[in-house]
Design an enzyme around this catalytic site. Structure first.
Site, PDB file in Angstrom:
ATOM      1  N   SER A  27       0.795  -1.230   0.000  1.00  0.00           N
ATOM      2  CA  SER A  27       0.000   0.000   0.000  1.00  0.00           C
ATOM      3  C   SER A  27       0.828   1.282   0.000  1.00  0.00           C
ATOM      4  CB  SER A  27      -0.972   0.024   1.180  1.00  0.00           C
ATOM      5  OG  SER A  27      -0.281   0.204   2.394  1.00  0.00           O
ATOM      6  N   LYS A  73       0.652   4.844   6.739  1.00  0.00           N
ATOM      7  CA  LYS A  73       0.177   5.632   5.590  1.00  0.00           C
ATOM      8  C   LYS A  73       0.796   7.019   5.667  1.00  0.00           C
ATOM      9  CE  LYS A  73      -2.871   2.356   4.632  1.00  0.00           C
ATOM     10  NZ  LYS A  73      -2.472   1.308   3.754  1.00  0.00           N
TER      11      LYS A  73
END
Length: 175
Positions: A27, A73
């Site tokens: 990701s 993230k």
């Protein structure tokens, strides 16, 4: 006695200051890839606030299914800002965000992967980020379950800021 002292110091440092984290998914590619390891400063946000562009480790939101306890993230939206995703780009208060770390991948607004509140993210008005929250997205926008799935995260859920890749040795260096 020296060994015991060293163990106590190591436990204190890991608990309160720095911890290494393993990257379990693609990701955050190409910035971080599966099986990279990063060092996280757990005290960073005791000294200063969260900044746009910071790569953060945070506790998995309650409304997001999965077995991995902590996620990683990049911070895109800050408290009070309006974030919109239109035409493949992220906009902050109407201005296109420069995101070289996405390697040109377009960002879709509605990826249909969660129960988070992202109402308005696909409009010019945008999603307003509440006080005490930030919006995080993976760098690999076509393969990331991120704030588009679970909405803004509470700043209190942030474990710390990833600041250096420590494994593999060929990628060692700052983020």
């Amino acid at each position: 006695m020296v060994v015991v002292g060293a163990l106590v110091v190591a436990v204190l440092v890991r608990t309160f200051a720095f911890e290494q984290f393993w990257i379990p998914s693609p990701s955050m590619s190409n910035t971080l890839v599966r099986n990279d390891r990063v060092l996280v400063n757990k005290l960073a946000y005791e000294v200063h606030g969260v900044h746009r562009g910071d790569v953060v480790v945070f506790e998995r939101p309650k409304n997001q299914e999965g077995t991995i306890k902590d996620l990683i993230k990049r911070v895109v939206g800050l408290p009070g800002e309006h974030v919109s995703i239109m035409g493949g780009t992220v906009r902050i208060d109407g201005r296109v965000l420069d995101e070289p770390y996405t390697d040109g991948l377009e960002t879709e607004a509605n990826v249909g992967c969660g129960l988070g509140d992202t109402k308005g993210i696909d409009t010019e008005a945008g999603l307003r980020i509440p006080a005490g929250h930030v919006l995080v997205l993976g760098d690999n926008r076509v393969n990331s379950q991120d704030g588009r799935c679970f909405g803004p995260i509470d700043e209190d859920s942030i474990v710390g800021r990833a600041f250096v890749i420590i494994w593999p040795p060929s990628k060692m260096g700052g983020l």
